[in-house]
Write a protein that holds these residues in place. Structure first.
Motif, PDB file in Angstrom:
ATOM      1  N   TYR A  80       0.813  -1.224   0.000  1.00 52.16           N
ATOM      2  CA  TYR A  80       0.000   0.000   0.000  1.00 52.16           C
ATOM      3  C   TYR A  80       0.845   1.272   0.000  1.00 52.16           C
ATOM      4  N   VAL A  81       1.987   1.260   0.714  1.00 53.37           N
ATOM      5  CA  VAL A  81       2.792   2.474   0.840  1.00 53.37           C
ATOM      6  C   VAL A  81       3.792   2.603  -0.306  1.00 53.37           C
ATOM      7  N   LEU A  82       4.552   1.554  -0.568  1.00 53.12           N
ATOM      8  CA  LEU A  82       5.604   1.658  -1.574  1.00 53.12           C
ATOM      9  C   LEU A  82       5.077   1.526  -2.990  1.00 53.12           C
ATOM     10  N   VAL A  83       4.240   0.521  -3.231  1.00 44.90           N
ATOM     11  CA  VAL A  83       3.838   0.227  -4.607  1.00 44.90           C
ATOM     12  C   VAL A  83       2.653   1.079  -5.044  1.00 44.90           C
ATOM     13  N   LEU A  84       1.530   0.980  -4.303  1.00 43.30           N
ATOM     14  CA  LEU A  84       0.322   1.673  -4.739  1.00 43.30           C
ATOM     15  C   LEU A  84       0.412   3.185  -4.545  1.00 43.30           C
ATOM     16  N   ALA A  85       1.042   3.628  -3.449  1.00 39.77           N
ATOM     17  CA  ALA A  85       1.107   5.067  -3.184  1.00 39.77           C
ATOM     18  C   ALA A  85       2.266   5.741  -3.912  1.00 39.77           C
ATOM     19  N   ARG A  86       3.394   5.027  -4.073  1.00 39.08           N
ATOM     20  CA  ARG A  86       4.578   5.662  -4.645  1.00 39.08           C
ATOM     21  C   ARG A  86       4.922   5.173  -6.044  1.00 39.08           C
ATOM     22  N   GLY A  87       4.297   4.103  -6.491  1.00 36.35           N
ATOM     23  CA  GLY A  87       4.565   3.604  -7.836  1.00 36.35           C
ATOM     24  C   GLY A  87       5.846   2.819  -7.969  1.00 36.35           C
ATOM     25  N   VAL A  88       6.377   2.299  -6.870  1.00 34.05           N
ATOM     26  CA  VAL A  88       7.587   1.483  -6.927  1.00 34.05           C
ATOM     27  C   VAL A  88       7.227   0.111  -7.482  1.00 34.05           C
ATOM     28  N   SER A  89       8.068  -0.454  -8.316  1.00 36.12           N
ATOM     29  CA  SER A  89       7.795  -1.763  -8.896  1.00 36.12           C
ATOM     30  C   SER A  89       7.993  -2.867  -7.865  1.00 36.12           C
ATOM     31  N   TRP A  90       7.344  -3.999  -8.103  1.00 38.57           N
ATOM     32  CA  TRP A  90       7.481  -5.107  -7.159  1.00 38.57           C
ATOM     33  C   TRP A  90       8.887  -5.693  -7.191  1.00 38.57           C
ATOM     34  N   GLN A  91       9.586  -5.565  -8.322  1.00 35.50           N
ATOM     35  CA  GLN A  91      10.978  -6.016  -8.353  1.00 35.50           C
ATOM     36  C   GLN A  91      11.838  -5.185  -7.407  1.00 35.50           C
ATOM     37  N   MET A  92      11.555  -3.881  -7.352  1.00 35.93           N
ATOM     38  CA  MET A  92      12.288  -3.002  -6.447  1.00 35.93           C
ATOM     39  C   MET A  92      12.000  -3.349  -4.994  1.00 35.93           C
ATOM     40  N   VAL A  93      10.755  -3.699  -4.689  1.00 38.83           N
ATOM     41  CA  VAL A  93      10.383  -4.096  -3.326  1.00 38.83           C
ATOM     42  C   VAL A  93      11.153  -5.345  -2.915  1.00 38.83           C
ATOM     43  N   LEU A  94      11.249  -6.314  -3.814  1.00 40.44           N
ATOM     44  CA  LEU A  94      11.999  -7.534  -3.513  1.00 40.44           C
ATOM     45  C   LEU A  94      13.477  -7.225  -3.316  1.00 40.44           C
ATOM     46  N   PHE A  95      14.023  -6.306  -4.113  1.00 44.32           N
ATOM     47  CA  PHE A  95      15.431  -5.936  -3.972  1.00 44.32           C
ATOM     48  C   PHE A  95      15.691  -5.296  -2.608  1.00 44.32           C
ATOM     49  N   MET A  96      14.820  -4.407  -2.189  1.00 39.88           N
ATOM     50  CA  MET A  96      15.000  -3.744  -0.899  1.00 39.88           C
ATOM     51  C   MET A  96      14.879  -4.750   0.237  1.00 39.88           C
ATOM     52  N   GLY A  97      13.934  -5.691   0.132  1.00 38.76           N
ATOM     53  CA  GLY A  97      13.798  -6.722   1.151  1.00 38.76           C
ATOM     54  C   GLY A  97      15.025  -7.607   1.225  1.00 38.76           C
ATOM     55  N   ALA A  98      15.584  -7.973   0.070  1.00 38.81           N
ATOM     56  CA  ALA A  98      16.788  -8.801   0.053  1.00 38.81           C
ATOM     57  C   ALA A  98      17.978  -8.051   0.639  1.00 38.81           C
ATOM     58  N   ALA A  99      18.094  -6.754   0.318  1.00 41.73           N
ATOM     59  CA  ALA A  99      19.209  -5.964   0.845  1.00 41.73           C
ATOM     60  C   ALA A  99      19.125  -5.834   2.363  1.00 41.73           C
ATOM     61  N   ALA A 100      17.925  -5.557   2.877  1.00 39.64           N
ATOM     62  CA  ALA A 100      17.762  -5.435   4.329  1.00 39.64           C
ATOM     63  C   ALA A 100      18.038  -6.770   5.020  1.00 39.64           C
ATOM     64  N   SER A 101      17.603  -7.865   4.429  1.00 36.98           N
ATOM     65  CA  SER A 101      17.848  -9.188   5.011  1.00 36.98           C
ATOM     66  C   SER A 101      19.336  -9.509   5.024  1.00 36.98           C
ATOM     67  N   LEU A 102      20.036  -9.143   3.962  1.00 39.47           N
ATOM     68  CA  LEU A 102      21.470  -9.409   3.893  1.00 39.47           C
ATOM     69  C   LEU A 102      22.227  -8.607   4.941  1.00 39.47           C
ATOM     70  N   VAL A 103      21.861  -7.336   5.098  1.00 38.34           N
ATOM     71  CA  VAL A 103      22.506  -6.514   6.131  1.00 38.34           C
ATOM     72  C   VAL A 103      22.231  -7.074   7.514  1.00 38.34           C
ATOM     73  N   SER A 104      20.999  -7.534   7.739  1.00 39.94           N
ATOM     74  CA  SER A 104      20.655  -8.135   9.030  1.00 39.94           C
ATOM     75  C   SER A 104      21.511  -9.363   9.311  1.00 39.94           C
ATOM     76  N   MET A 105      21.719 -10.195   8.298  1.00 37.24           N
ATOM     77  CA  MET A 105      22.572 -11.380   8.469  1.00 37.24           C
ATOM     78  C   MET A 105      24.000 -10.983   8.812  1.00 37.24           C
ATOM     79  N   LEU A 106      24.529  -9.993   8.115  1.00 35.79           N
ATOM     80  CA  LEU A 106      25.904  -9.573   8.363  1.00 35.79           C
ATOM     81  C   LEU A 106      26.065  -9.012   9.773  1.00 35.79           C
ATOM     82  N   LEU A 107      25.087  -8.242  10.242  1.00 39.67           N
ATOM     83  CA  LEU A 107      25.158  -7.690  11.589  1.00 39.67           C
ATOM     84  C   LEU A 107      25.116  -8.793  12.641  1.00 39.67           C
TER      85      LEU A 107
END
Length: 430
Positions: A80-107
Motif C-alpha cells: 500500500y505504501v511503496l507500490v500503490l502510493a509511490r509507484g515502486v515496482s514489485w521487483q524493487m520491493v523484492l530488492f530492498m527486502g533482500a538488501a535489508a535481510s542481507l545486512v541483518s545477516m551480516l550484523l
C-alpha cells in the motif's frame, strides 16, 4: 508419583495441521496483496509457501515449536505504501527486502558485540513487557479471528460494532467459538482442531464452503518471480535519502519484529541464532519472489494442541504447508469463507492468554507500558510497532517519574532504536 505421559506421534501431526492451516490462509492473503503490485499469482503463491516451508524446517532444527512465514503486516505496508502510493515496482520491493535481510545477516553473524547483545536481549526488554507480550499477541490473534469472522466490524458512528448474526459468516464463526469454549471448559487440548472440523462440516453442509472439482495443482510460476529483482524498475522515483530511510525501516522491522515474535512464542529460544536464520530465509524468500519472513503468531494454534516435541511439530507443520502448496484451489475455497479459521485463531489466542502471568503489579510506568502493549497489538496487528511504543513509553515514564535509574543503558539504546523505527516509518509514508 504421576508418570509423565510419553508424547505420541499424532501429537506433532495434530499440532502441525493446526499451525499449517491458519498460516496457509495468511499466505494466501499475502499472495493476493502481492498480486496487486502486478506480480504473477502462481509465482507469488509458490514462493511464499516454499519460503515458509524452508523457514519452518530451520526453526525445527533449532528445536522450536515455531513456524516462519512471510509477514502479513509487512506485506500490507510494502504494497500500500511503496507500490500503490509511490509507484515502486514489485521487483524493487523484492530488492530492498533482500538488501535489508542481507545486512541483518551480516550484523548478526559478523559484529563483535552483536552476539552478546542478542544473548542478553531478553533481559533488555522490561520484565513487565516480557510478561505481557505473550498475552498481547494472544489478544491480537483473537481480534484477528473476530474481524475475519465478521463478529466485529467498523461502525459508522464509532470505532467498532458487533456483526449481525443473521449473516452466515458471523453465525458460523460464533458457532465455532461456542464449540471451542465448551471443549476448553472440558479441558480438551484438541479443542481448536475439533471446533475447526465442526465449523468446516457445518459450512460444507450449508453450502457456504464448496470443495473445488480439481483440488490439487502442480506448483509453478517461480520462473516468473525468481531472481526478478535484478530487473528492478522504478528506482528513479525514489530519492537517495528516501531509499536509505526505507531500507533502515525494513532492517529495523526484521530485527525488532523478529525479536518480539520469538519472545512471545518461544521465550527461551536462542535469539541470535533464530534471528540469523530468519534473516537468511527472508533473503532467500526475496530471491524467490515474496516478502521477508517472521516467526508466525499462528504458531500458537499448534502450541495449543500441546505437542511435547517442538521439532516434530515444526516438521509436521512444514509437511502440512507442502500439502497446501499443491492444494491451492482448496485454500482459495477456505479463504472465501473465513469463519472456518476463526476457532483456530481464537483458540491460539486463548492459549497465549492462559500462559500469561500477573502483569499489572509494578509502578505506573510499568502498568502503562504493559497496557499500551495490550492496546496496540490487537489494533495494529504489528508486533514491532506495539513492542516499540511500549519500550519508548516505559523509558520516558520512568525518567519522568524520577526513577530513571531503573532504565539500564542498553534499554535506553533499545528505546532509541525503536524511536528510529517510528521516525523512519512515519517519514517513509509521507
Amino acid at each position: 508419583m504421576n508418570k509423565m505421559k510419553r508424547p505420541c506421534w499424532h501429537d506433532g501431526l495434530l499440532a502441525g495441521i493446526m499451525t499449517a492451516l491458519p498460516i496457509g490462509a495468511s499466505l494466501l492473503v499475502v499472495t493476493n496483496l502481492l498480486v496487486m503490485t502486478g506480480m504473477p499469482f502462481s509465482g507469488s503463491y509458490t514462493a511464499s509457501f516454499v519460503t515458509a516451508i524452508l523457514g519452518t524446517l530451520l526453526m525445527g532444527r533449532c528445536h522450536l515449536a515455531v513456524a516462519a512465514a512471510p509477514g502479513l503486516a509487512l506485506a500490507s505496508w510494502l504494497v500500500y505504501v511503496l507500490v500503490l502510493a509511490r509507484g515502486v515496482s514489485w521487483q524493487m520491493v523484492l530488492f530492498m527486502g533482500a538488501a535489508a535481510s542481507l545486512v541483518s545477516m551480516l550484523l548478526l553473524a559478523g559484529g563483535r558485540r552483536w552476539p552478546q547483545v542478542c544473548q542478553y536481549a531478553q533481559e533488555l526488554i522490561p520484565f513487565c513487557l516480557r510478561q505481557a507480550l505473550g498475552g498481547a499477541v494472544g489478544l491480537m490473534l483473537i481480534a484477528l479471528g473476530l474481524f475475519e469472522g465478521r463478529l466485529l466490524m467498523g461502525a459508522p458512528t464509532g470505532l467498532l460494532q458487533l456483526g449481525s448474526f443473521s449473516a452466515p459468516m458471523a453465525y458460523f464463526s460464533f458457532t465455532g467459538i461456542l464449540v471451542l469454549l465448551g471443549l476448553l471448559a472440558m479441558k480438551k487440548r484438541w479443542a481448536p482442531a475439533a471446533a475447526f472440523l465442526v465449523t468446516a462440516v457445518l459450512a460444507f453442509i450449508g453450502g457456504f464452503w464448496v470443495l473445488p472439482d480439481a483440488p490439487f495443482l502442480q506448483p509453478e510460476g517461480l520462473d516468473r518471480t525468481g531472481l526478478q529483482l535484478i530487473f528492478m524498475t522504478g528506482w528513479q522515483t525514489i530519492s537517495p535519502s528516501c531509499y536509505i530511510d526505507l531500507s533502515l525501516f525494513l532492517l529495523l522491522f526484521l530485527l525488532l519484529s523478529g525479536f518480539g515474535s520469538l519472545t512471545a512464542l518461544a521465550p527461551t529460544a536462542p535469539k541470535r541464532k533464530s534471528l540469523l536464520l530468519l534473516s537468511l530465509v527472508s533473503f532467500i524468500g526475496c530471491l524467490l519472489g515474496t516478502v521477508p519472513v517472521m516467526a508466525a503468531p499462528e504458531s500458537a494454534a499448534g502450541q495449543a494442541v500441546g505437542s511435547r516435541l517442538p521439532q516434530r511439530m515444526a516438521y509436521w507443520t512444514a509437511a502440512g504447508l507442502a500439502l497446501l502448496l499443491v492444494a491451492e484451489p482448496v485454500m482459495a475455497s477456505l479463504a472465501s469463507f473465513a469463519a472456518v479459521m476463526v476457532p483456530v485463531l481464537v483458540g491460539a489466542g486463548l492459549v497465549l492468554l492462559q500462559r500469561m502471568e500477573a502483569v499489572f503489579q509494578g509502578d505506573f510506568a510499568e502498568q502503562a507500558a504493559a497496557g499500551l502493549l495490550f492496546l496496540l497489538l490487537p489494533l495494529t496487528q504489528d508486533i514491532a510497532a506495539g513492542l516499540g511504543a511500549s519500550v519508548v513509553a516505559y523509558a520516558c515514564l520512568k525518567h519522568l517519574s524520577g526513577r530513571g535509574e531503573d532504565v539500564s543503558r542498553p534499554l535506553r539504546v533499545l528505546a532509541v532504536f525503536f524511536a528510529l523505527y517510528f521516525f523512519f516509518g512515519f517519514w517513509s509514508m509521507i
